[in-house]
Design a protein around this motif. Structure first.
Motif, short mmCIF file in Angstrom:
data_model
loop_
_atom_site.label_atom_id
_atom_site.label_comp_id
_atom_site.label_asym_id
_atom_site.label_seq_id
_atom_site.Cartn_x
_atom_site.Cartn_y
_atom_site.Cartn_z
N ALA A 122 -57.43 -3.58 -34.88
CA ALA A 122 -58.11 -2.28 -34.86
C ALA A 122 -57.54 -1.33 -35.89
O ALA A 122 -57.54 -0.11 -35.71
CB ALA A 122 -58.06 -1.65 -33.47
N GLY A 123 -57.03 -1.89 -36.96
CA GLY A 123 -56.41 -1.07 -38.01
C GLY A 123 -57.33 0.02 -38.51
O GLY A 123 -56.90 1.16 -38.74
N HIS A 124 -58.61 -0.32 -38.68
CA HIS A 124 -59.53 0.68 -39.20
C HIS A 124 -59.75 1.82 -38.22
O HIS A 124 -60.04 2.94 -38.62
CB HIS A 124 -60.89 0.04 -39.51
CG HIS A 124 -60.84 -0.91 -40.65
ND1 HIS A 124 -60.85 -2.27 -40.48
CD2 HIS A 124 -60.76 -0.70 -41.97
CE1 HIS A 124 -60.79 -2.86 -41.66
NE2 HIS A 124 -60.74 -1.93 -42.59
N VAL A 125 -59.64 1.52 -36.93
CA VAL A 125 -59.84 2.56 -35.93
C VAL A 125 -58.60 3.43 -35.84
O VAL A 125 -58.67 4.65 -35.93
CB VAL A 125 -60.14 1.93 -34.55
CG1 VAL A 125 -60.20 3.01 -33.49
CG2 VAL A 125 -61.43 1.14 -34.61
N ILE A 126 -57.46 2.79 -35.70
CA ILE A 126 -56.21 3.55 -35.51
C ILE A 126 -55.86 4.32 -36.77
O ILE A 126 -55.43 5.46 -36.72
CB ILE A 126 -55.07 2.58 -35.14
CG1 ILE A 126 -55.42 1.83 -33.86
CG2 ILE A 126 -53.78 3.34 -34.98
CD1 ILE A 126 -54.54 0.63 -33.62
N GLY A 127 -56.06 3.68 -37.92
CA GLY A 127 -55.67 4.31 -39.17
C GLY A 127 -54.19 4.13 -39.42
O GLY A 127 -53.58 3.21 -38.87
N GLY B 178 -58.35 7.02 -39.99
CA GLY B 178 -58.67 6.66 -38.61
C GLY B 178 -58.36 7.77 -37.62
O GLY B 178 -58.40 8.95 -37.94
N ILE B 179 -58.04 7.31 -36.38
CA ILE B 179 -57.72 8.27 -35.33
C ILE B 179 -56.48 9.07 -35.70
O ILE B 179 -56.37 10.25 -35.42
CB ILE B 179 -57.49 7.52 -33.99
CG1 ILE B 179 -58.78 6.82 -33.55
CG2 ILE B 179 -57.00 8.46 -32.91
CD1 ILE B 179 -59.91 7.76 -33.21
N GLU B 180 -55.53 8.41 -36.37
CA GLU B 180 -54.32 9.10 -36.79
C GLU B 180 -54.66 10.36 -37.57
O GLU B 180 -54.00 11.38 -37.44
CB GLU B 180 -53.43 8.18 -37.64
CG GLU B 180 -52.78 7.03 -36.87
CD GLU B 180 -51.46 7.44 -36.21
OE1 GLU B 180 -51.33 8.59 -35.80
OE2 GLU B 180 -50.59 6.55 -36.10
N ILE C 181 -69.65 8.92 -33.92
CA ILE C 181 -68.40 8.35 -33.42
C ILE C 181 -67.22 9.13 -34.00
O ILE C 181 -67.32 9.71 -35.09
CB ILE C 181 -68.32 6.85 -33.78
CG1 ILE C 181 -67.18 6.19 -33.00
CG2 ILE C 181 -68.12 6.67 -35.28
CD1 ILE C 181 -67.16 4.68 -33.16
N GLU C 182 -66.13 9.19 -33.25
CA GLU C 182 -65.02 10.08 -33.62
C GLU C 182 -64.16 9.47 -34.72
O GLU C 182 -62.95 9.32 -34.56
CB GLU C 182 -64.16 10.39 -32.39
CG GLU C 182 -64.91 11.04 -31.24
CD GLU C 182 -65.36 10.03 -30.20
OE1 GLU C 182 -65.71 8.89 -30.58
OE2 GLU C 182 -65.36 10.35 -29.02
N LEU C 183 -64.78 9.12 -35.81
CA LEU C 183 -64.03 8.56 -36.94
C LEU C 183 -64.56 9.17 -38.21
O LEU C 183 -65.76 9.47 -38.31
CB LEU C 183 -64.20 7.04 -37.01
CG LEU C 183 -63.40 6.21 -36.02
CD1 LEU C 183 -63.78 4.75 -36.14
CD2 LEU C 183 -61.89 6.37 -36.26
#
Lengths: 608, 397
Positions: free
Chosen positions: A174-179, A206-208, A423-425
């Motif tokens: 999920a690297g792209h999501v987490i950032g 990402g989320i970061e 979406i929250e990205l």
């Protein structure tokens, strides 16, 4: 005898005495001015020159999956730092450096790290930052740490320092999501009240990045007393000179995702090394259970700080642009995945019935339009369910042309195509839902019937993201309820407040009969021996699915985007999967196994 | 005149108040030398105050010795003492010890002496001796030339060390003696104007040599010949005249001293808690010596600083009273001269630490660390006592 009399001398004495009195009064007056009138200013200046304020970095909060499993956490990082004041030598600066050198070499040999690295650090930062410990080596292994600790009493000014470091326990998952994070850059305004600012991480993707404001902690502040040479003065040595001032840094808030680590892992493993994306949603809520783009990257590497070369490699097209979040930002022609959208649009318009039959001869021809079907000899005369089962091109061309562009467009737009899902990205793309005006703008020519025919089978100008197709799948699974994808379950602020993300679902109000017909068609695609999606048939649960095979590149190059969209269980769908694989063979052959693996993983797990 | 001293006379006539003030100042000095040198890492230097204590003990012995002996004997011996002082000054130039770029110290059986401090006293004695000679006409220019000449010789020798601050003390004391001795006002004014013009000339040469048509080389030559100063020394003066010239370099001590004094406020930061010396902003080389006043002012505040000035005022007042009550010219001049010496040192030293005067390196009497000056000051004050004790001529006793 002297001609000067005693009385003259006494007169002069009075004068000289007056001078001296005036002198004392003058000194007293000056002292009054300096100590009483301007005393506070001098005291302030004096304090300022002997104190150094250090900004201590806040501690970032966690990012966790829907069960609370940590996806981005902090881990203690053991490093060695040097307290220069312990080696301080009178006289030239180089003498102090020499005094350090001996110990540096010994410690380097002890832990097996190059001394040059630390020496360079010393010459580069130490002189200007004497009030701070000089970082020598970071990220010690447990062995290195242990070896140093055994001998630590030999080195008076070299110490272990523990610092929280951002760590992603699941690596590239999920690297792209987490950032990822990177060292923060400062504006002068932010650092105005500090002499020294310790490195702090800031979300870069990402989320970061999106939730940096939640995650980042409150900075702390430490004030140290320094002597004239700029070295820190130990509190014990100078008790009474100074009351220590220390404000501990505080942790930031946590972000809990809707992502499920086990499903995310299924999705990533199912794609393997293929380029593509898999999105898994809960159709009832829009919760994003998995959001996977391949190739991916390991945020641990990026957060460590990488070289320019490594960075460029990550941007490289030949490497598949691993930083590119395909699931939300790439748009692909949906191919046959679009057919259910056309179908429901037609049925809901009232001008097409579940039983409306079309004859397929293997090719659709009208005027100069010519569209081939997957079946060389044609499917014969078929109705909607069969057309969905076998993904018959002539059927949908006929349907599309009769409905017209606007009917299809309206339904597609209602389902969220051509718009960001929200979406929250960062970096989500809207895709493209073309119309006549767009085509005129883009190509300077009008919208032809051929364009509508192409659109009806999901080819041509249409561009969708995998996430959008998962949303479309959710609507198909729930009878027209279009959820806004929700990636953030809740945010726990540092002060304890919990903010849950509200649900957001739009109901398109489809007729149950129309919807059931489409679902039956999609289910037949899985369960019928001639169904295009028969590969995703599961023994544990019922599945409805649609495949898509969208050609791209030069005509006849054989390159296709292989799509599949599926939901299960059909009776009460809990999971929607949308998958796309680049450079595939066909939707069924290439994306089918991907979706199958995800679904079988989920349903075996849940049922077993 | 050759009569021994009598115990009763000493007890009756001696100024116990003066002794009290002096003792208080010496004690304060030792306490703050300790506080100011505590920051030094070197344990030997941390014991500076003990050495100061030893010097003070020797000094008080000298103080008592000189007090009980009739000052007239010392005045008569003035010429000889002056000669000895000049020899010591020459020896210093030849074989003295060089510290911080100037040759000021002379080794004497294991301890170091600073002959220039002794020379101040010797000069006072010989000048008083000359002025109180029956044949001296104090209204004539000739007298002024003799006294100024007597001052010029040690001043020139001290200038070569180089030590401008101390060198300037000699002519200044000479002028004070001429003033007290009744040298005519008009001639004094003339002397004063010449001095002012000279100082003005130097000041202009320092700040703006171009206005005098001087190049850099000419400027250097003027300063070397006229003041004996090294470059760093006249740089210091430049900074005093133009503080913006170099705030972190030559003006550093003045700035830090001002911060220390100002930070003291009303009551000070407490004994031993002065950050300026403890943290080395006030360099540990000058904190216990030339800048001891800054340490005291920071640690005891305005109240402490004024109390210290009051103690000096007390000493100076006792000295003035002694001069006022002296029955002969020699006693009056000697008492005035010693009083002036103490006053000038206090005024110049304190003025320097609060930015009123340039940094010249004159110590604070009785308080600054420094053995020879402690001895010289206590000896001088002993002479002052003697003037008071032996007010009446010996014959009439």
């Amino acid at each position: 005898m002297n001609r000067i009399s005693g009385s003259t001398e006494k007169n002069r004495l009075v004068f000289w005495g007056g001078c001296m009195v005036a002198g004392f009064l003058y000194l007293g007056a000056l002292l009054w001015r300096i100590q009483i009138v301007q005393g506070a200013t001098y005291a302030d200046d004096q304090r300022r020159q002997s104190r150094r304020a250090i900004r201590l970095s806040g501690i970032r909060g966690r990012i966790e999956d829907c069960h609370g499993v940590g996806l981005a956490v902090n881990r203690p990082d053991y490093g060695l730092v040097l307290r220069l004041e312990q080696y301080r030598q009178p006289g030239r600066w180089s003498r102090t450096i020499e005094a350090v050198g001996e110990d540096l070499k010994r410690v380097a040999a002890l832990i097996g790290r190059p001394a040059e690295e630390a020496a360079a650090q010393l010459t580069r930062v130490a002189r200007a930052r004497r009030a701070l410990p000089v970082p020598l080596w970071a990220r010690l292994t447990p062995q290195e740490t242990a070896r140093f600790l055994e001998h630590r009493f030999l080195f008076r000014g070299i110490e272990i320092e523990v610092e929280p470091r951002r760590f992603y326990p699941y690596g590239s998952l999920a690297g792209h999501v987490i950032g990822y994070v990177g060292e923060r850059e400062w504006t002068p305004e932010e650092t105005r009240t500090f002499h020294y600012v310790l490195p702090e991480m800031v979300g870069r993707a990402g989320i970061e990045r999106r939730y940096d404001e939640v995650l980042r902690g409150e900075p702390g502040r430490r004030v140290v007393l320094v002597d004239a040479a700029g070295y820190p003065v130990l509190q014990q040595e100078r008790a009474g000179l100074f009351t220590p001032s220390f404000l501990a840094p505080r942790g930031g808030g946590d972000v809990r995702l809707t992502l499920d680590v086990s499903i995310q892992r299924l999705a990533e493993e199912s794609l393997g090394n293929a380029r593509g994306a898999v999105v898994v949603l809960d159709p009832r809520t829009g919760d994003v259970l998995a959001l996977c783009s391949r190739p991916g990257f390991d945020p641990n590497h990026l957060s460590k700080g990488i070289s320019v070369g490594e960075w460029q490699a990550l941007q490289e097209a030949t490497a598949g642009r691993p930083l590119f979040p395909r699931a939300i930002a790439a748009f692909y022609p949906p191919g046959s995945l679009f057919k259910p959208v056309v179908a429901i649009a037609a049925l809901e318009s009232g001008d097409w019935s579940v039983d409306t039959a079309v004859r397929c001869d293997g090719v659709f021809e009208r005027g100069n339009i010519r569209v081939r079907c997957s079946s060389l000899h044609g499917h014969g005369t078929i109705t909607l369910e069969k057309a969905l089962e076998v993904s018959c091109n002539p059927y949908f061309c006929e349907m599309g042309l009769q409905m017209g562009l606007e009917t299809i467009r309206r339904m597609a737009a209602d389902l969220g195509i051509g718009r960001r899902t929200g979406i929250e990205l960062d970096g989500e793309q809207p895709g493209l839902l073309p119309d006549a005006a767009w085509k005129r703008r883009r190509f300077g020519e009008g919208w032809w019937e051929g364009d509508t025919a192409n659109l009806s089978i999901g080819q041509g100008f249409l561009g969708v993201t995998p996430l959008q197709m998962a949303v479309v799948g959710s609507a198909l699974a729930t009878g027209g309820r279009v959820p806004r994808p929700r990636l953030i379950r809740l945010v726990r602020r540092a002060d304890g407040r919990v903010e849950e993300t509200p649900l957001s679902v739009r109901n398109l109000g489809w007729s149950v009969a129309n919807w059931n017909a489409v679902v039956r068609g999609l289910r037949r695609a899985v369960e019928s021996p001639s169904g295009t999606a028969r590969l995703v048939r599961l023994s544990t649960t019922s599945v409805a699915a649609k495949t898509g095979t969208a050609e791209y590149g030069a005509k006849g190059s054989g390159l296709v985007y292989a799509w599949m969209m599926a939901f299960a269980p059909v009776e009460a769908p809990r999971v929607v999967v949308a998958a796309v694989v680049e450079e595939g063979e066909s939707g069924g052959q290439t994306a089918g196994p991907v979706v199958r693996r995800v679904l079988s993983g989920i349903f075996r797990e849940n049922e077993g | 005149m050759k009569r021994g001293w009598q115990f009763g006379e000493v007890v009756r006539n001696s100024q116990w108040l003066l002794t009290g003030f002096v003792a208080a100042l010496v004690v304060i000095g030792i306490l703050f030398v300790r506080s100011a040198s505590a920051a030094r890492a070197d344990p030997v230097l941390q014991l500076l105050y003990r050495r100061q204590l030893a010097w003070a003990a020797v000094g008080f012995f000298l103080y008592g010795l000189l007090a009980v002996v009739d000052y007239r004997r010392w005045v008569e011996m003035g010429g000889g003492l002056y000669g000895v002082a000049l020899i010591l000054l020459v020896l210093t130039l030849v074989m003295g010890r060089t510290i911080y770029g100037s040759r000021r110290w002379l080794n004497f059986f294991g301890f170091t002496l600073q002959p220039s401090e002794l020379a101040k006293l010797a000069f006072l004695l010989v000048a008083v001796w000359h002025l109180s000679l029956p044949g001296t006409d104090r209204t004539r220019w000739k007298t002024a030339w003799v006294v100024l000449g007597l001052a010029a010789v040690p001043a020139a020798l001290v200038l070569r060390q180089p030590d401008l601050g101390t060198a300037l003390v000699f002519p200044t004391l000479a002028v004070v003696l001429l003033l007290i001795s009744g040298f005519p006002w008009r001639k004094l004014l003339l002397l004063g104007s010449v001095a002012v013009l000279l100082i003005l000339y130097l000041a202009v040469a320092l700040v703006g040599p171009k206005w005098l048509g001087m190049g850099e080389e000419a400027q250097q030559r003027v300063f070397r010949t006229m003041t004996g100063m090294r470059e760093y020394q006249w740089k210091r003066l430049t900074v005093f005249l133009d503080p913006s010239a170099d705030p972190s370099g030559a003006g550093y001590n003045t700035r830090q001293s001002l911060l220390a004094v100002g930070a003291g406020g009303w009551r000070g930061v407490g004994y031993g808690a002065g950050a300026q010396s403890a943290l080395g902003y006030l360099p540990s080389t000058v904190a216990p010596t030339d800048f001891i006043f800054s340490v005291i002012a920071e640690e005891t505040g305005f109240l402490g600083a004024v109390l210290l000035l009051l103690l000096y005022f007390g000493v100076v007042g006792c000295g003035w009273r002694t001069a006022w009550r002296a029955t002969d010219s020699a006693g009056r001049l000697l008492a005035s001269g010693i009083t002036a010496m103490v006053f000038l040192h206090v005024f110049i030293n304190v003025g320097m630490t609060i930015g009123l005067l340039p940094v010249t390196g004159l110590p604070l009497p009785l308080v600054s660390y420094g053995g020879t000056f402690m001895l010289a000051t206590l000896a001088g004050l002993g002479l002052l006592q003697s003037v008071g004790i032996h007010r009446k001529p010996a014959e009439r006793l």
